[in-house]
Write a protein that holds these residues in place. Structure first.
Motif, mmCIF file in Angstrom:
data_model
loop_
_atom_site.group_PDB
_atom_site.id
_atom_site.type_symbol
_atom_site.label_atom_id
_atom_site.label_comp_id
_atom_site.label_asym_id
_atom_site.label_seq_id
_atom_site.Cartn_x
_atom_site.Cartn_y
_atom_site.Cartn_z
ATOM 1 N N ASN A 1 0.225 2.791 -79.996
ATOM 2 C CA ASN A 1 0.457 1.452 -79.461
ATOM 3 C C ASN A 1 0.634 1.551 -77.947
ATOM 4 O O ASN A 1 1.470 2.326 -77.471
ATOM 5 N N ASP A 2 -0.124 0.760 -77.198
ATOM 6 C CA ASP A 2 -0.080 0.829 -75.738
ATOM 7 C C ASP A 2 1.229 0.298 -75.167
ATOM 8 O O ASP A 2 1.613 0.644 -74.052
ATOM 9 N N GLU A 3 1.908 -0.547 -75.924
ATOM 10 C CA GLU A 3 3.133 -1.163 -75.426
ATOM 11 C C GLU A 3 4.372 -0.412 -75.902
ATOM 12 O O GLU A 3 4.379 0.201 -76.967
ATOM 13 N N GLU A 4 5.424 -0.487 -75.089
ATOM 14 C CA GLU A 4 6.721 0.021 -75.533
ATOM 15 C C GLU A 4 7.271 -0.941 -76.581
ATOM 16 O O GLU A 4 7.256 -2.162 -76.390
ATOM 17 N N LEU A 5 7.733 -0.415 -77.691
ATOM 18 C CA LEU A 5 8.210 -1.252 -78.791
ATOM 19 C C LEU A 5 9.727 -1.312 -78.783
ATOM 20 O O LEU A 5 10.402 -0.270 -78.825
ATOM 21 N N GLN A 6 10.250 -2.514 -78.706
ATOM 22 C CA GLN A 6 11.689 -2.741 -78.768
ATOM 23 C C GLN A 6 12.068 -3.115 -80.195
ATOM 24 O O GLN A 6 11.616 -4.122 -80.722
#
Length: 342
Positions: A218-223
């Motif tokens: 996943n390219d995004e940081e996951l919160q």
């Protein structure tokens, strides 16, 4: 049926059952020129949604899991999870990436019922494992996901006469991490912390919830809304979901540790939740799946809860706890059901 990904010809395979036909649809989607796949979330903590995932990210995830478990070409795997969800889709993708022989079994509570041979790899939900204890010795590498593995199930697994070659892991992940980004071994050695895969970075936000950066999937940081304790750069312990926290008289109560404590004493599925209360804001309630039982109530009364406010103010027995199609407890539906019947 069995699919040999080392010698795959979809047109030569006979897809007879409804589930096999769903597998065929996904295989055609996977081998099409479209670079993405539609995936549906379970809806266990919110409204189900469908989103697109890049196939190359799914392959990256498959490589990480296969490498971690040491799977090799020609190994046998078993698919017994719905292919509508990421869990089932990733079993197919792992088999394709590592050229495994994949046995297709209808998703059910007893997926190993007809299994009479050793296999190298399988992914199951805790409920499926609970109903397959007599055949776990046939699986060399088992990963359990979709919901937390209860203490009572862990104890049942420990009592089985498994060999050192039978490895069982609990997974940590979500649809957005393409099934999972870390594993925690339950057998032959029991671990307290999840170990994340290579190229996965973990950290905490100001609430104490887990941040995940896994660029391979996943390219995004996951919160996340998962409260955790971080041991080091690649290990953490799950404490509970912040959105499940119950605020009772000013005290914040995390239901997951309490549920684990109760499940050491009884075999029933149990869920702690909060119901509206005029003086406390929320009162702590224990919901137990099964018929009402004085014996169970007495066992719970003897549990040494660390805090007095950890002891439930009310115990409710319910015939069946609602679950999502892939086996997760649906806390939202459960809360509605309890609200309607009190």
């Amino acid at each position: 049926m069995l699919i040999d990904f080392n010698n795959l010809n979809i047109n030569n395979l006979s897809f007879n059952t409804e589930f096999e036909k769903k597998v065929k649809i996904f295989l055609k989607e996977w081998f099409s020129e479209i670079p993405v796949v539609d995936v549906q979330t379970s809806g266990s903590t919110g409204k189900p949604k469908i989103f697109e995932i890049e196939k190359k990210k799914m392959l990256n995830s498959a490589v990480m899991t296969c490498n971690f478990l040491g799977l090799k070409e020609g190994d046998k795997a078993l698919l017994c999870l719905p292919v509508e969800y990421i869990s089932g889709k990733m079993m197919v993708v792992r088999s394709q990436e590592r050229k495994l022989k994949l046995i297709i079994a209808e998703p059910s509570l007893k997926p190993l019922e007809k299994l009479d041979e050793e296999i190298d790899f399988c992914a199951m939900t805790p409920l499926q494992v609970e109903n397959s204890l007599d055949k776990l010795h046939l699986i060399k590498n088992l990963i359990i996901g979709g919901a937390a593995t209860s203490e009572s199930l862990k104890n049942k697994i420990l009592k089985i006469n498994l060999s050192a070659s039978n490895r069982i892991f609990e997974t940590y992940g979500m649809s957005e991490t393409l099934s999972h980004i870390g594993l925690k071994q339950l057998m032959p050695e029991s671990e307290d912390f999840f170990t994340v895969f290579e190229n996965v970075t973990i950290s905490l936000d100001e609430r104490g919830c887990l941040n995940i950066y896994a660029p391979n999937v996943n390219d995004e940081e996951l919160q996340t809304n998962d409260l955790v304790e971080i041991k080091n750069d690649n290990q953490f312990r799950f404490l509970g979901r912040i959105d499940n926290v119950i605020n009772s008289g000013g005290a914040k109560i995390f239901p997951e540790p309490l549920e684990a404590l109760v499940k050491k004493e009884i075999t029933n599925e149990v869920i702690f939740t909060g119901l509206p209360d005029e003086s406390l804001g929320q009162k702590l309630v224990l919901i137990i799946e099964g018929s009402e039982s004085d014996e169970i109530v007495n066992k719970i009364s003897e549990i040494p809860f660390k805090k007095s406010f950890h002891r439930p103010k009310k115990i409710i027995f319910i015939k069946e706890i609602p679950r999502t199609p892939n086996g997760k407890v649906n806390r939202l539906e459960l809360h509605k059901l309890v609200d309607e019947n009190i």
